[in-house]
Design a protein around this motif. Sequence first.
Motif, PDB file in Angstrom:
ATOM      1  N   ALA A  74       0.837  -1.207   0.000  1.00 12.97           N
ATOM      2  CA  ALA A  74       0.000   0.000   0.000  1.00 12.97           C
ATOM      3  C   ALA A  74       0.874   1.260   0.000  1.00 12.97           C
ATOM      4  CB  ALA A  74      -0.941   0.006   1.204  1.00 12.97           C
ATOM      5  N   GLU A  75       1.894   1.272   0.840  1.00 11.07           N
ATOM      6  CA  GLU A  75       2.766   2.450   0.929  1.00 11.07           C
ATOM      7  C   GLU A  75       3.576   2.638  -0.352  1.00 11.07           C
ATOM      8  OE1 GLU A  75       3.976   5.919   2.260  1.00 11.07           O
ATOM      9  OE2 GLU A  75       2.491   4.687   3.284  1.00 11.07           O
ATOM     10  N   MET A  76       4.078   1.560  -0.925  1.00  7.58           N
ATOM     11  CA  MET A  76       4.870   1.672  -2.155  1.00  7.58           C
ATOM     12  C   MET A  76       3.994   2.070  -3.342  1.00  7.58           C
ATOM     13  SD  MET A  76       7.899   1.298  -1.110  1.00  7.58           S
ATOM     14  CE  MET A  76       7.262   2.059   0.391  1.00  7.58           C
ATOM     15  N   ALA A  77       2.739   1.637  -3.363  1.00  6.87           N
ATOM     16  CA  ALA A  77       1.821   2.043  -4.435  1.00  6.87           C
ATOM     17  C   ALA A  77       1.588   3.554  -4.377  1.00  6.87           C
ATOM     18  CB  ALA A  77       0.499   1.290  -4.316  1.00  6.87           C
ATOM     19  N   PHE A  82       2.726   8.995  -6.402  1.00  5.29           N
ATOM     20  CA  PHE A  82       2.810  10.403  -6.007  1.00  5.29           C
ATOM     21  C   PHE A  82       4.194  10.858  -5.560  1.00  5.29           C
ATOM     22  CE2 PHE A  82      -1.427   8.711  -4.998  1.00  5.29           C
ATOM     23  CZ  PHE A  82      -2.155   9.411  -5.944  1.00  5.29           C
ATOM     24  N   GLY A  83       5.147   9.938  -5.437  1.00 10.18           N
ATOM     25  CA  GLY A  83       6.437  10.327  -4.892  1.00 10.18           C
ATOM     26  C   GLY A  83       7.643   9.949  -5.726  1.00 10.18           C
ATOM     27  N   ASP A  84       7.451   9.366  -6.914  1.00  9.15           N
ATOM     28  CA  ASP A  84       8.594   9.042  -7.760  1.00  9.15           C
ATOM     29  C   ASP A  84       9.091  10.361  -8.357  1.00  9.15           C
ATOM     30  OD1 ASP A  84      10.350   8.295  -9.868  1.00  9.15           O
ATOM     31  OD2 ASP A  84       9.318   6.381 -10.109  1.00  9.15           O
ATOM     32  N   PRO A  85      10.327  10.770  -8.022  1.00 12.70           N
ATOM     33  CA  PRO A  85      10.797  12.081  -8.465  1.00 12.70           C
ATOM     34  C   PRO A  85      10.965  12.213  -9.977  1.00 12.70           C
ATOM     35  CG  PRO A  85      12.579  10.867  -7.400  1.00 12.70           C
ATOM     36  CD  PRO A  85      11.323  10.060  -7.219  1.00 12.70           C
ATOM     37  N   ARG A  86      10.899  11.118 -10.695  1.00 13.30           N
ATOM     38  CA  ARG A  86      11.033  11.176 -12.155  1.00 13.30           C
ATOM     39  C   ARG A  86       9.755  11.604 -12.854  1.00 13.30           C
ATOM     40  NH1 ARG A  86      12.990   5.098 -12.737  1.00 13.30           N
ATOM     41  NH2 ARG A  86      11.281   4.969 -11.234  1.00 13.30           N
ATOM     42  N   PHE A  87       8.630  11.615 -12.115  1.00 12.96           N
ATOM     43  CA  PHE A  87       7.332  11.871 -12.730  1.00 12.96           C
ATOM     44  C   PHE A  87       6.515  12.834 -11.871  1.00 12.96           C
ATOM     45  CE2 PHE A  87       8.626   7.524 -13.748  1.00 12.96           C
ATOM     46  CZ  PHE A  87       8.559   7.530 -15.125  1.00 12.96           C
ATOM     47  N   PRO A  88       5.594  13.569 -12.507  1.00 16.02           N
ATOM     48  CA  PRO A  88       4.651  14.353 -11.695  1.00 16.02           C
ATOM     49  C   PRO A  88       3.681  13.404 -10.985  1.00 16.02           C
ATOM     50  CG  PRO A  88       4.052  14.475 -14.022  1.00 16.02           C
ATOM     51  CD  PRO A  88       5.357  13.724 -13.947  1.00 16.02           C
ATOM     52  N   ALA A  89       3.022  13.897  -9.957  1.00 13.05           N
ATOM     53  CA  ALA A  89       2.035  13.088  -9.235  1.00 13.05           C
ATOM     54  C   ALA A  89       0.967  12.592 -10.208  1.00 13.05           C
ATOM     55  CB  ALA A  89       1.404  13.907  -8.120  1.00 13.05           C
TER      56      ALA A  89
END
Length: 182
Positions: A74-77, A82-89
């Motif tokens: 759940a946390e990694m999803a 929303f938190g991968d710095p390579r992409f916008p939320a």
Amino acid sequence: MTSDSDRSALLSLARKAIAEKLEGRKPPVAKLLPSGASAPSGSGGAFVTLRIGEHLRGCIGLLRSNEPVSETVAEMARSAAFGDPRFPALSRNELEEISVEISRLSEFFPITPDEVVVGKHGLLLRLGFRSGLLLPQVPGEQGWNKEQYLSGLCRKAGLPDGAYNDPEAELLAFTAEVFGEN
């Protein structure tokens, strides 16, 4: 080995965790599981990969975790969305377009470059303050042979090609149980 029902529950949980975050909520994991499903057993590292079509949209994971796998997924999803710095939320419009893939990681073990099996081993390279990790499915997706895989791992770590041969380098392998939405 994760049962088919646990795989289904984890994939549903990942998608619901993302949807709830889009709505500004973060309910307990038990509320995200499909009706009548129990939380899958076990703990350990896991990655969640999001794609739109063939294009990566986010990928975040934990190498190790003592939390229940349902909490980790759940946390990694949420982090992948929303938190991968390579992409916008991730936006609401993209939610229906994404596909979810989960990789449950084994324990890590030392490996030599000669022992690496493309498609079987995920790799972690550490040297100094730099490190890089590639999941076992990456070389197949990229069409890489072993040499290209090891070079890609060096690039991911921000290290020069061949850095895995440095006597100070630590090359670790793992396997992953990978499953996703069809």
